[in-house]
Design a protein around this motif. Structure first.
Motif, PDB file in Angstrom:
ATOM      1  N   GLY A 266       0.804  -1.218   0.000  1.00  0.00           N
ATOM      2  CA  GLY A 266       0.000   0.000   0.000  1.00  0.00           C
ATOM      3  C   GLY A 266       0.830   1.257   0.000  1.00  0.00           C
ATOM      4  N   ASN A 267       1.983   1.231   0.698  1.00  0.00           N
ATOM      5  CA  ASN A 267       2.859   2.405   0.720  1.00  0.00           C
ATOM      6  C   ASN A 267       3.733   2.496  -0.523  1.00  0.00           C
ATOM      7  OD1 ASN A 267       1.969   3.148   3.324  1.00  0.00           O
ATOM      8  ND2 ASN A 267       3.399   1.713   4.258  1.00  0.00           N
ATOM      9  N   LEU A 268       3.985   1.346  -1.165  1.00  0.00           N
ATOM     10  CA  LEU A 268       4.902   1.319  -2.301  1.00  0.00           C
ATOM     11  C   LEU A 268       4.328   2.045  -3.512  1.00  0.00           C
ATOM     12  CD1 LEU A 268       7.544   0.245  -3.530  1.00  0.00           C
ATOM     13  CD2 LEU A 268       6.314  -1.840  -4.141  1.00  0.00           C
ATOM     14  N   LEU A 269       3.034   1.853  -3.798  1.00  0.00           N
ATOM     15  CA  LEU A 269       2.436   2.425  -5.006  1.00  0.00           C
ATOM     16  C   LEU A 269       2.475   3.959  -4.998  1.00  0.00           C
ATOM     17  CD1 LEU A 269      -0.580  -0.018  -5.499  1.00  0.00           C
ATOM     18  CD2 LEU A 269       1.588   0.026  -6.738  1.00  0.00           C
ATOM     19  N   ILE A 307      -5.779  14.296  -9.105  1.00  0.00           N
ATOM     20  CA  ILE A 307      -4.588  13.439  -9.158  1.00  0.00           C
ATOM     21  C   ILE A 307      -4.213  12.964  -7.760  1.00  0.00           C
ATOM     22  CG2 ILE A 307      -2.140  13.360  -9.734  1.00  0.00           C
ATOM     23  CD1 ILE A 307      -2.672  15.261 -12.017  1.00  0.00           C
ATOM     24  N   LEU A 308      -4.310  13.837  -6.773  1.00  0.00           N
ATOM     25  CA  LEU A 308      -4.006  13.434  -5.402  1.00  0.00           C
ATOM     26  C   LEU A 308      -5.011  12.393  -4.903  1.00  0.00           C
ATOM     27  CD1 LEU A 308      -3.021  16.887  -3.861  1.00  0.00           C
ATOM     28  CD2 LEU A 308      -1.511  14.968  -4.362  1.00  0.00           C
ATOM     29  N   MET A 309      -6.264  12.522  -5.297  1.00  0.00           N
ATOM     30  CA  MET A 309      -7.257  11.509  -4.923  1.00  0.00           C
ATOM     31  C   MET A 309      -6.984  10.189  -5.641  1.00  0.00           C
ATOM     32  SD  MET A 309      -9.142  12.607  -2.573  1.00  0.00           S
ATOM     33  CE  MET A 309     -10.252  11.189  -2.590  1.00  0.00           C
ATOM     34  N   PHE A 310      -6.467  10.281  -6.858  1.00  0.00           N
ATOM     35  CA  PHE A 310      -6.088   9.071  -7.590  1.00  0.00           C
ATOM     36  C   PHE A 310      -4.964   8.333  -6.863  1.00  0.00           C
ATOM     37  CE2 PHE A 310      -2.999   7.405 -10.762  1.00  0.00           C
ATOM     38  CZ  PHE A 310      -3.742   6.331 -11.231  1.00  0.00           C
ATOM     39  N   VAL A 311      -3.977   9.073  -6.370  1.00  0.00           N
ATOM     40  CA  VAL A 311      -2.883   8.465  -5.610  1.00  0.00           C
ATOM     41  C   VAL A 311      -3.412   7.883  -4.295  1.00  0.00           C
ATOM     42  CG1 VAL A 311      -0.675   8.910  -4.463  1.00  0.00           C
ATOM     43  CG2 VAL A 311      -1.180   9.993  -6.658  1.00  0.00           C
ATOM     44  N   MET A 313      -6.412   6.724  -3.827  1.00  0.00           N
ATOM     45  CA  MET A 313      -7.125   5.499  -4.181  1.00  0.00           C
ATOM     46  C   MET A 313      -6.155   4.331  -4.368  1.00  0.00           C
ATOM     47  SD  MET A 313     -10.034   4.019  -4.825  1.00  0.00           S
ATOM     48  CE  MET A 313     -11.218   5.311  -5.195  1.00  0.00           C
ATOM     49  N   LEU A 314      -5.016   4.605  -5.024  1.00  0.00           N
ATOM     50  CA  LEU A 314      -4.005   3.563  -5.160  1.00  0.00           C
ATOM     51  C   LEU A 314      -3.531   3.081  -3.788  1.00  0.00           C
ATOM     52  CD1 LEU A 314      -1.672   4.808  -8.066  1.00  0.00           C
ATOM     53  CD2 LEU A 314      -3.408   3.026  -8.158  1.00  0.00           C
ATOM     54  N   THR A 315      -3.412   4.009  -2.845  1.00  0.00           N
ATOM     55  CA  THR A 315      -2.928   3.654  -1.509  1.00  0.00           C
ATOM     56  C   THR A 315      -3.903   2.723  -0.792  1.00  0.00           C
ATOM     57  OG1 THR A 315      -1.803   5.797  -1.345  1.00  0.00           O
ATOM     58  CG2 THR A 315      -2.125   4.561   0.693  1.00  0.00           C
ATOM     59  N   VAL A 316      -5.179   3.093  -0.757  1.00  0.00           N
ATOM     60  CA  VAL A 316      -6.144   2.275  -0.014  1.00  0.00           C
ATOM     61  C   VAL A 316      -6.367   0.931  -0.708  1.00  0.00           C
ATOM     62  CG1 VAL A 316      -7.283   4.261   1.039  1.00  0.00           C
ATOM     63  CG2 VAL A 316      -8.117   3.402  -1.155  1.00  0.00           C
ATOM     64  N   LEU A 317      -6.347   0.906  -2.028  1.00  0.00           N
ATOM     65  CA  LEU A 317      -6.472  -0.375  -2.732  1.00  0.00           C
ATOM     66  C   LEU A 317      -5.246  -1.258  -2.466  1.00  0.00           C
ATOM     67  CD1 LEU A 317      -7.991   0.662  -6.193  1.00  0.00           C
ATOM     68  CD2 LEU A 317      -9.126  -0.536  -4.311  1.00  0.00           C
ATOM     69  N   GLY A 318      -4.056  -0.620  -2.436  1.00  0.00           N
ATOM     70  CA  GLY A 318      -2.845  -1.372  -2.117  1.00  0.00           C
ATOM     71  C   GLY A 318      -2.892  -1.948  -0.714  1.00  0.00           C
TER      72      GLY A 318
END
Length: 339
Positions: A266-269, A307-311, A313-318
């Motif tokens: 989750g932190n890596l993405l 874009i920040l919300m996109f990042v 989203m990647l975090t919570v999905l990760g």
């Protein structure tokens, strides 16, 4: 399992809601916005008609409202100006800097960003895991010293500097350009097999450049984790009972040493997205990093916010993926917390 997923989805929704509020109000902290700054410049230049158009846009997108009301309109839970809907309705907003909808500005950059980061994650794990296993099982050997040296070099060299070196010498020695994610002739062209092949060939360099430091760090951490597990009693007992060396290694210590890396997915993405901005600028990669940097500098709030919300989203999905993988990998981890 279903209850676990429902709880996690509810937690993800609350987390994204809190992040959206923080993102919006932090973007609004600096005085002014893109349109207000543009109006001031136009008035200073005596262009009254253009300033009037900018003032019309401010009212059209509700930027003259209180910040809390702007946030609710942007989110899509408060009635906004006529024809304007928020994120929850699928409207990502308008980019004032590019004078286009946010969806058109980010366009291919979103999935190209996901593709680059996915390639980097695969590269890190495919390269680092075998080297770390070899280094841990042959401690203080020549191969271990070489792996350690390469790891320190990978951690010491900044990614953007490595990108500059490769960009310069590939052009000087081989007369080729490694910038971009496909040949310039394919820019703006529809996707076909030739463009996909160009994309795959250009993906090699940014994957190595962005993933080198992560690979070096993973080698060092996994080597340390494996060495710690190899000294524990359960591994010594498994070998004493006649279990083959590599079977005992992969079945027990290797699985246990993977836990920290699975938890870090989750932190890596988001780290890869934010850490590759300079590399994307140097190599002219059409990802969201340079777009985000430009949007923050110009205070283009809708573009930067999306874009920040996109990042996020990647975090919570990760995080969700890492939790599911941990539960599958380690039977000691229980989803419900019960016994």
């Amino acid at each position: 399992m279903i209850l676990f997923l429902l709880r996690r989805f509810a937690t993800m929704a609350v987390t994204l809601l809190i992040i959206s509020a923080l993102v919006f109000f932090i973007i609004k902290l600096p005085p002014g916005d893109f349109l207000s700054n543009q109006i001031a410049e136009l008035r200073a230049q005596g262009e009254a008609s253009s300033a009037a158009k900018a003032e019309f846009l401010i009212k059209q997108y509700g930027l003259d409202r209180p910040p809390w009301e702007q946030y609710l309109v942007w989110l899509g839970v408060w009635p906004g100006p006529a024809g304007f809907s928020g994120l929850l309705q699928g409207n990502w907003g308008w980019s004032f800097e590019f004078d286009r909808p946010v969806g058109e500005v980010v366009g291919d950059a979103l999935w190209l960003t996901i593709l680059v980061n996915l390639a980097v994650v695969i590269f890190i794990h495919v390269v680092a895991i075998p080297i770390a296993i070899y280094s841990a099982t042959r401690q203080y050997s020549i191969g271990d010293y070489i792996a350690t040296f390469i790891g320190y070099i990978g951690l010491a060299i900044p990614s953007f500097l490595l990108a500059l070196i490769l960009l310069f010498y590939s052009n000087r020695w081989f007369d080729i350009s490694i910038g971009g994610l496909y040949d310039p002739k394919y820019a703006g062209q529809p996707w076909n097999w030739d463009k996909i092949r160009s994309l795959l060939s250009h993906l090699i360099v940014p994957t190595i450049v962005i993933g080198l430091s992560g690979t070096a760090a993973m080698i060092r951490r996994m080597r340390a984790n494996l060495l710690d597990e190899l000294g524990k009693q359960y591994y010594v007992t498994a070998k004493a009972k006649g279990l083959p060396h590599y079977q005992a290694l992969l079945k027990y210590p290797f699985r246990m040493s993977l836990n920290p890396f699975i938890a870090d997915i989750g932190n890596l993405l988001p780290h890869l997205v934010s850490g590759s901005v300079l590399v994307s600028l140097v190599l002219s990669l059409p990802t969201v990093g340079p777009i985000l940097l430009s949007a923050l500098k110009s205070q283009d709030q809708f573009l930067a916010g999306f874009i920040l919300m996109f990042v996020a989203m990647l975090t919570v999905l990760g995080m969700l993926v890492s939790d599911l993988l941990l539960a599958w990998l380690d039977p000691r981890i229980r989803m419900g917390g019960g016994r």
